[in-house]
Design an enzyme around this catalytic site. Structure first.
Site, PDB file in Angstrom:
ATOM      1  N   ASP A  15       0.883  -1.156   0.000  1.00  0.00           N
ATOM      2  CA  ASP A  15       0.000   0.000   0.000  1.00  0.00           C
ATOM      3  C   ASP A  15       0.922   1.207   0.000  1.00  0.00           C
ATOM      4  O   ASP A  15       2.103   1.120   0.346  1.00  0.00           O
ATOM      5  CB  ASP A  15      -0.929  -0.012   1.223  1.00  0.00           C
ATOM      6  CG  ASP A  15      -2.111   0.936   1.028  1.00  0.00           C
ATOM      7  OD1 ASP A  15      -3.129   0.767   1.722  1.00  0.00           O
ATOM      8  OD2 ASP A  15      -2.030   1.825   0.149  1.00  0.00           O
ATOM      9  N   TRP A  16       0.381   2.315  -0.407  1.00  0.00           N
ATOM     10  CA  TRP A  16       1.229   3.505  -0.617  1.00  0.00           C
ATOM     11  C   TRP A  16       1.766   4.035   0.721  1.00  0.00           C
ATOM     12  O   TRP A  16       1.020   4.549   1.539  1.00  0.00           O
ATOM     13  CB  TRP A  16       0.423   4.562  -1.377  1.00  0.00           C
ATOM     14  CG  TRP A  16       0.610   4.505  -2.860  1.00  0.00           C
ATOM     15  CD1 TRP A  16       1.039   5.518  -3.676  1.00  0.00           C
ATOM     16  CD2 TRP A  16       0.403   3.386  -3.733  1.00  0.00           C
ATOM     17  NE1 TRP A  16       1.085   5.100  -4.990  1.00  0.00           N
ATOM     18  CE2 TRP A  16       0.732   3.796  -5.056  1.00  0.00           C
ATOM     19  CE3 TRP A  16      -0.007   2.060  -3.552  1.00  0.00           C
ATOM     20  CZ2 TRP A  16       0.648   2.953  -6.163  1.00  0.00           C
ATOM     21  CZ3 TRP A  16      -0.088   1.217  -4.645  1.00  0.00           C
ATOM     22  CH2 TRP A  16       0.224   1.655  -5.934  1.00  0.00           C
TER      23      TRP A  16
END
Ligand code: GLC
Length: 755
Positions: A228-229
């Site tokens: 995930d970012w």
């Protein structure tokens, strides 16, 4: 030029591949013609930013069709429809040069308060897995990758980048991983996105058990794991755990860490080669399908996608109640349309999934376009947080006056956008007070009230007993306004079913005492008992149960038959029953199949969804609905042996129109498999008696010791004694035998168990 392999690349080049080159792009390597590819959101439409880049939907993105978010799409229980939606999103992604769409999100709705529940499918893993797999198939059928997210146990927004989801092995497997397992095994997503959170203290982004042992070795995942970012905590540890691609770019910082670690012998270069190889393969898949597409010249039919969005939204609407068949409305009726959400649609959630819609239907406009009688509008309340009590009272009075002189009042209520979002959770499930007051004021002057809800998370419905009709619209995407009009006037017969329980009170909900946790730890204290599993186990009354949804017609269920299908490691239960449309309109019914194991040897929910099948019938038509409940959906996770086990014994299957409207029941015995646990001196007397090979030896010995002279069986009293000492460890039997040396006896029993 053939796609380069890691062996063709330098150490620095390989390291650079395992982290993005920007917010949305992978790293290109011009020297060997490796292009960059774009990964971007998702999940219910394309969010491609051309200026600015963020993971919260702050900067604008290109116009794209905003389909119903997962909370609504899941309520359709329509996997064929979900597949078509996925394919449409993929076409739009391809048209914008995007290779991977970051979705679907299939995290379980553990708490009603999670700010991101609008982006997820259900409180139940079965329906989450089926809808998730359909979206993956749809996206990838058009040569666009999916990114199954957020892996795993990411069930709240509070402290999401650090919190440890502390969850026991069985609920972790049977509730939180189960849908991911189904999607990976049946749809092979090109990528899986690891989540921000920790699981039992270990960051998902660096958990080898999660990313390699479970995902790849057990489930056979063949694709790439992307973070995930901003989820990477330690890049080198993550790479070693199985995290192939860090997003967004670390600006070369973590690339250098990887190079240093390999050079220092702290990281095996083979691990780097494996990750770089997966990135190259993803790029290869993406470019291959881009080339194919360029040849086909397939474009995007924006109008057709809007029509699909409207069809989809119409299938998502859940008719909660319709007393006196107030719905569908008479087109010639004078209608008071009340509520800001009729004019200003609440159609999607906030955060990284925010889509810039190609167009947006307001329900008010669609009602005016469809109705044949008078339609008048009043906002009834303001969604401006700065609105004063006086202003709210004025708006309410105006709406009440309009309702008093109309034949029917349609109230569009819901959660204002700022109350729920990615990034934070709610603290209650209440609609704004002014809206609840408005319902009472309107029905006082006109009892013919239809409430239409727009909300991403469950809301309490204190007025449910006071109004005849309620439509739960969730968040319906850009065409939701038109779809609501279609349902209100009967151009679409509602067929949506709840994939999340609506309780009477937040206090009744499973996670109420364990949410959102303290000091970066949240205890999943309810264990297996999430959603309807909780309410059913405790016989808690609810406002509307999981699986509930009415139609404008009615359905009768025939007798259910259930047949065991015994195939080692597969099989399940074949179920079949007739369904008849007993009403006057064509309609679609989603038949749900729940399974119980009443005499189970382990703790289990009262019943669990193990299958569903939809059927569309004309008035008077009867169709036989048949489906197979798969072994994977009947098994439990046995922590003693660390795998799924299909318990031998009696299974009760119930066919229902909801989890609490069970119409037909059948029983079936499954051979399953007996789990034989090796005996040890610590094993109990009861375990020894129940052991398939040691048991008879043990019983003979005890009978010899305890039976009355001349008797060959134990008296009831003796049996009673055995029940009382069932848990006595074998190596302490001597204590109750006057300190006798039971060593030889113990050896005999343990040897018998090995036989
Ligand atoms: C966000 C979300 C994730 C999204 C990503 C990129 O923080 O958690 O779902 O795909 O970042 O925007």
């Amino acid at each position: 030029m053939a796609t380069p392999q890691p062996a063709d690349l330098t150490l620095e080049e390989k390291a650079s591949l395992t982290s993005g080159s920007s917010f949305w792009l992978t790293e290109p390597i011009e020297r060997v013609d490796v292009p960059a590819i774009m990964l971007t959101d998702g999940p219910h439409g394309l969010r491609k930013q051309e200026e600015g880049a963020d993971h919260l939907g702050l900067s604008q993105s290109v116009p794209a069709t905003c389909f119903p978010p997962a909370v609504a799409l899941g309520s359709s229980w329509d996997t064929e429809l979900a597949e078509r939606v996925g394919a449409a999103i993929a076409r739009e992604a391809a048209a914008h040069g995007v290779s991977v769409v970051l979705g679907p999100g299939i995290n379980i709705k553990r708490s009603l308060l999670c700010g991101r529940n609008f982006e997820y499918v259900s409180e139940d893993p079965h329906v989450s897995g089926r809808v998730g797999a359909a979206l993956v198939r749809g996206l990838q059928s058009e040569g666009i990758g999916s990114s199954l997210k957020h892996f795993a146990a990411n069930n709240q927004e509070h402290d999401r980048m650090r919190v440890s989801s502390d969850v026991d092995p069985r609920p972790l497997r049977e509730i939180y991983l189960r849908a991911f397992e189904h999607v990976v095994r049946t749809a092979q997503p090109w990528t899986v996105m690891c989540s921000y959170n920790r699981i039992n203290g270990v960051y998902a982004s660096e958990d080898p058990w999660l990313l390699t042992e479970v995902l790849r070795e057990e489930w056979g995942f063949e694709g790439l794991v992307v973070s995930d970012w901003g989820a990477v905590n330690d890049r080198v540890r993550g790479l070693a755990a199985g995290l192939d691609l860090e997003m967004p770019s670390s600006g070369g910082r973590t690339d250098a860490q990887i190079v240093r670690a390999v050079r220092a012998g702290e990281l095996d270069e083979g691990v780097l080669d494996q990750a770089a190889g997966r990135v190259l393969r993803l790029i290869d898949r993406a470019t291959a399908s881009q080339e194919g597409r360029a040849a086909s010249g397939a474009g995007v039919d924006v109008d057709a996608h809007h029509a699909l969005a409207r069809e989809a939204a119409g299938s998502c609407v859940v008719l909660l109640q319709n007393d006196g068949d107030l719905l569908p409305l008479d087109r010639s009726a004078s209608i008071a349309v009340i509520g800001e959400f009729a004019r200003t649609p609440r159609f999607q959630g906030a955060g990284s999934s925010v889509i810039n819609p190609t167009r947006l239907d307001a329900a008010l406009d669609s009602i005016v376009a469809t109705a044949a009688g008078d339609v008048a509008y009043a906002p009834g309340f303001s969604i401006d947080p700065a609105a004063t009590e006086a202003e709210q009272a004025t708006l309410a009075a105006e709406a009440v006056e309009l309702a008093a002189r109309s034949q029917v009042a349609v109230l569009f209520l819901g959660l204002p956008g700022p109350l729920e979002s990615e990034g934070f959770d709610r603290t209650d499930i209440d609609l704004p007070a002014e809206q609840v007051r408005l319902v009472d004021a309107v029905r006082a002057v006109n009892p013919r009230v239809v409430v239409v809800l727009a909300n991403g998370g469950v809301v309490a419905l204190p007025f449910a007993a006071d109004v005849p009709a309620i439509l739960e619209g969730w968040l319906l995407g850009q065409a939701g306004g038109g779809a609501v009009a279609d349902v209100l006037f009967g151009d679409v017969t509602p067929s949506g079913k709840l994939t999340e329980t609506i309780p009477l009170r937040l206090e009744d909900s499973p996670a109420y005492l364990d949410f959102p946790g303290d000091f970066s730890h949240v205890r999943y204290g309810e264990g297996l008992f999430v959603g309807y599993r909780w309410y059913d186990a405790r016989s808690i009354r609810v406002a509307f149960p999981f699986g509930h949804g009415l139609s404008y017609t009615t359905f009768a269920y025939g007798d259910l038959t259930a047949q065991a299908v015994e195939v080692p490691g597969e099989g399940g239960i074949e179920v079949s029953l007739d369904v008849t449309n007993t009403g006057s309109r064509r309609g679609r019914e989603v038949v749900q199949f729940y399974v119980a194991v009443p005499e189970s040897g382990v703790q289990r929910p009262v019943r669990e969804l193990a299958g569903f099948a939809a059927v569309t019938l004309d008035p008077g038509e009867t169709r036989t609905v048949t489906t197979r409940l798969e072994r994977a959906d009947l098994a439990y996770w046995d922590v003693r042996v660390g795998r799924w086990v299909l318990e031998p014994g009696r299974y009760v299957v119930e066919a229902g129109a909801s989890s609490r409207d069970l119409r037909s029941r059948a029983r079936v015995d499954l051979a399953g498999e007996e789990v034989v646990i090796a005996l040890t001196p610590e094993s109990s007397l009861g375990e020894a008696l129940r052991h398939p090979s040691a048991g008879p030896v043990m019983r003979a010995a005890l009978t010899q010791m305890l039976a009355a002279p001349g008797e060959e069986t134990l008296s009831e009293d003796a049996e009673e004694v055995l029940r009382m000492i069932d848990s006595l460890p074998l190596n302490r039997l001597g204590v109750f035998a006057g300190g006798a040396d039971i060593g030889p006896f113990l050896e005999t029993i343990l040897a018998a168990a090995e036989a």
